[in-house]
Write an enzyme that holds these catalytic residues in place. Structure first.
Site, PDB file in Angstrom:
ATOM      1  N   TYR A  28       0.856  -1.209   0.000  1.00  0.00           N
ATOM      2  CA  TYR A  28       0.000   0.000   0.000  1.00  0.00           C
ATOM      3  C   TYR A  28       0.885   1.249   0.000  1.00  0.00           C
ATOM      4  CZ  TYR A  28      -3.767  -3.198   1.287  1.00  0.00           C
ATOM      5  OH  TYR A  28      -4.669  -4.221   1.322  1.00  0.00           O
ATOM      6  N   TRP A  32      -3.807   6.223   2.413  1.00  0.00           N
ATOM      7  CA  TRP A  32      -5.172   5.674   2.490  1.00  0.00           C
ATOM      8  C   TRP A  32      -5.950   6.461   3.541  1.00  0.00           C
ATOM      9  CZ3 TRP A  32      -2.442   2.595  -0.601  1.00  0.00           C
ATOM     10  CH2 TRP A  32      -3.136   1.760  -1.500  1.00  0.00           C
ATOM     11  N   ASN A  33      -7.229   6.660   3.225  1.00  0.00           N
ATOM     12  CA  ASN A  33      -8.081   7.556   3.996  1.00  0.00           C
ATOM     13  C   ASN A  33      -8.248   7.154   5.471  1.00  0.00           C
ATOM     14  OD1 ASN A  33     -10.447   8.809   5.006  1.00  0.00           O
ATOM     15  ND2 ASN A  33     -11.203   9.204   2.953  1.00  0.00           N
ATOM     16  N   ASP A  35      -6.981   4.682   7.139  1.00  0.00           N
ATOM     17  CA  ASP A  35      -5.694   4.356   7.769  1.00  0.00           C
ATOM     18  C   ASP A  35      -5.090   5.618   8.394  1.00  0.00           C
ATOM     19  OD1 ASP A  35      -6.101   2.400   5.439  1.00  0.00           O
ATOM     20  OD2 ASP A  35      -4.424   1.456   6.477  1.00  0.00           O
ATOM     21  N   GLN A 100     -13.949   6.192   1.720  1.00  0.00           N
ATOM     22  CA  GLN A 100     -13.697   5.165   2.748  1.00  0.00           C
ATOM     23  C   GLN A 100     -14.326   5.596   4.075  1.00  0.00           C
ATOM     24  OE1 GLN A 100      -9.498   4.185   3.146  1.00  0.00           O
ATOM     25  NE2 GLN A 100      -9.888   2.045   2.609  1.00  0.00           N
ATOM     26  N   GLY A 158     -13.854  -0.538   3.452  1.00  0.00           N
ATOM     27  CA  GLY A 158     -12.586  -0.932   4.064  1.00  0.00           C
ATOM     28  C   GLY A 158     -12.531  -2.439   4.295  1.00  0.00           C
ATOM     29  N   ASP A 160     -12.956  -5.124   2.321  1.00  0.00           N
ATOM     30  CA  ASP A 160     -13.093  -5.373   0.880  1.00  0.00           C
ATOM     31  C   ASP A 160     -13.832  -6.647   0.475  1.00  0.00           C
ATOM     32  OD1 ASP A 160     -11.302  -3.330   1.278  1.00  0.00           O
ATOM     33  OD2 ASP A 160      -9.708  -4.172   0.049  1.00  0.00           O
ATOM     34  N   ARG A 193      -5.556 -13.015   0.530  1.00  0.00           N
ATOM     35  CA  ARG A 193      -6.079 -11.863  -0.215  1.00  0.00           C
ATOM     36  C   ARG A 193      -7.426 -12.223  -0.859  1.00  0.00           C
ATOM     37  NH1 ARG A 193      -4.517  -7.012   0.634  1.00  0.00           N
ATOM     38  NH2 ARG A 193      -5.187  -6.525  -1.469  1.00  0.00           N
ATOM     39  N   TYR A 346      -8.073 -12.175   4.878  1.00  0.00           N
ATOM     40  CA  TYR A 346      -8.369 -10.746   4.865  1.00  0.00           C
ATOM     41  C   TYR A 346      -9.622 -10.416   5.681  1.00  0.00           C
ATOM     42  CZ  TYR A 346      -7.332  -6.334   2.291  1.00  0.00           C
ATOM     43  OH  TYR A 346      -6.981  -5.066   1.924  1.00  0.00           O
ATOM     44  N   GLU A 390      -0.749  -6.747   9.637  1.00  0.00           N
ATOM     45  CA  GLU A 390      -1.976  -6.094   9.156  1.00  0.00           C
ATOM     46  C   GLU A 390      -3.194  -6.597   9.939  1.00  0.00           C
ATOM     47  OE1 GLU A 390      -2.472  -6.751   4.975  1.00  0.00           O
ATOM     48  OE2 GLU A 390      -4.117  -5.302   4.784  1.00  0.00           O
TER      49      GLU A 390
HETATM   50  C1  DGY Z   1      -6.644  -2.927  -1.641  1.00  0.00           C
HETATM   51  O1  DGY Z   1      -6.156  -2.569  -2.705  1.00  0.00           O
HETATM   52  O2  DGY Z   1      -6.542  -4.051  -1.158  1.00  0.00           O
HETATM   53  C2  DGY Z   1      -7.326  -1.940  -0.836  1.00  0.00           C
HETATM   54  O3  DGY Z   1      -7.895  -2.463   0.304  1.00  0.00           O
HETATM   55  C3  DGY Z   1      -8.286  -1.123  -1.608  1.00  0.00           C
HETATM   56  O4  DGY Z   1      -8.450   0.008  -0.826  1.00  0.00           O
END
Ligand code: DGY
Length: 417
Positions: A28, A32-33, A35, A100, A158, A160, A193, A346, A390
């Site tokens: 990343y 990010w908003n 975050d 977000q 957020g 996903d 993921r 995730y 994470e």
């Molecule tokens: C990602 O790319 O995995 C993000 O969570 C999208 O914001």
């Protein structure tokens, strides 16, 4: 200062890219908003100037219509997909085109409280950005005035690949005009993921909205995914309470009344989403009109923003305890035992420091201090054992996803304070 606190601060320093913090290197590589909002609260505990900078840099990405995008691409990087050329947005600094969870005003109040008198002007500028964003939420994402705001893309939650989106996403085509070039699975194991099929749908939605030139009214009409969402609305309401507090502090009475009206509307709407048979709240799929009953953490997030009757709060907590029984790390983002539950993938089961942070605040608000303490202890020990991952496998406690993660560092500092 303990070693872990030192390490948390070191992670925030290492992830600094010039007044803003990337969630983690490579996976990343931008701002990010939500975050950044959590990170700002972490900084507020020891470096208030840096905390303001985090929010100010995020606000640089704010659109003319008030939306604060989910990613601000301050500098180029080729380690992430989808980058600016996929989003095709028109703001000065390249940004994504979706938003977000609005944690921003929650963070702003904390940063302001940590600052001295001289910081009033800095708070005021950010307050105005937040107010514009909250107005955008109610205008663009609740045009019918229901009090529940809608998401047009799962990334806006957020969470996903949460099972909460499975039914709604199944209707989204997997065709894309943009080739899907996954970079994430070069950084993190694919089992942790979203799946390829999820990505094709994520990008189908991006293509669709880019074709609307990111016009909110057109997107609202064309959106194949539209969910009036309980977690986001609860965060918006808590942020609205904090925004109203700041408005009154600054003597901005008319704005305070406007915000109070938004808050009252959302409070009533969220309460209407309580389902006694499930002992939790539910979102609504605006395309099918059906409740979303998938058992995810979102159902308990309204504790953050509501003062529930004691019987309701204890029913919710009893249910949370059932989900947490026997786990090494609570709180699971999907109820264990369900077919959709995957403890390493995730948002389909793992425990997240920032979700726990919000739940802990909500439990305390509702007089459930004992469970809040258990959750706090479980979160801190997971981080102390495994590092600033994470997220965590709730069964084994294993740290998963990206490492050296900024919001986990911020959560540690916050929960430890
Ligand atoms: C990602 O790319 O995995 C993000 O969570 C999208 O914001």
């Amino acid at each position: 200062m303990t070693d872990h606190i030192q390490e948390a601060r070191r992670i925030l320093a290492v992830n600094d890219r010039g007044g803003y913090t990337v969630p983690t290197d490579r996976l990343y590589p931008f701002q990010w908003n939500w975050d950044s909002a959590f990170v700002a609260m972490g900084f507020a505990l020891y470096d208030v100037d840096r905390a303001y900078r985090e929010l100010e840099r995020l606000a640089e990405g704010q659109w003319a219509d008030g939306m604060i995008p989910h990613i601000v691409f301050h500098q180029p990087s080729d380690t992430y997909f989808p980058g600016p050329s996929v989003w095709r947005t028109k703001h000065g600094i390249p940004t994504s085109g979706i938003t977000q969870p609005p944690v921003f005003a929650i963070a702003l109040r904390q940063v302001h409280d940590a600052a001295d008198e001289g910081a009033r002007e800095r708070t005021l500028a950010l307050y105005l950005a937040a107010l514009k964003w909250h107005r955008w939420w109610y205008a663009a994402r609740d045009p019918e005035g229901t009090g529940l705001v809608a998401l047009l893309h799962p990334w806006e939650s957020g969470s996903d690949n949460s099972p909460a989106w499975d039914a709604a996403m199944a209707r989204v085509p997997t065709t894309t005009t943009t080739p899907v070039v996954r970079k994430d699975i070069g950084h993190v194991h694919a089992d942790m993921r979203p799946r390829d099929e999820d990505y094709r749908r994520f990008i189908h939605l991006v293509d669709t909205y880019a074709d609307c030139d990111w016009n909110p009214a057109e997107q609202w009409v064309r959106a194949p995914f539209k969910v009036a969402e309980i977690q986001t609305t609860a965060i918006l309401l808590k942020a609205g309470e904090d925004l109203e507090h700041l408005a009154r502090l600054f003597g901005r009475t008319e704005e305070a009344e406007e915000i109070a009206a938004f808050n009252a509307l959302s409070r009533k709407a969220i309460l209407g989403q309580w389902r006694p048979a499930l002992s939790r709240f539910v979102s609504r799929d605006l395309v099918s009109g059906a409740d979303i009953e998938a058992a995810t953490q979102a159902g308990f997030l309204p504790l953050l923003a509501l003062d529930l009757e004691a019987a309701m709060a204890s029913a919710a907590v009893a249910e949370m305890r059932r989900w947490s029984a026997g786990l090494k790390v609570a709180f699971p983002t999907t109820k264990p035992g369900l077919a959709a539950y995957e403890p390493k993938r995730y948002w389909r089961g793992p425990a997240w420091g920032i979700i726990n942070w919000l739940l802990i605040e909500g439990l305390r608000r509702n007089g459930e201090g004992a469970f809040a303490e258990e959750l706090r202890g479980s979160t801190l020990s997971a981080i102390e054992r495994e590092g600033f991952a994470e997220y965590f496998d709730p069964e084994t406690g294993e740290g998963c996803g990206g490492l050296g993660f900024s919001w986990t560092a911020a959560a540690y500092l916050w929960l430890k304070r």
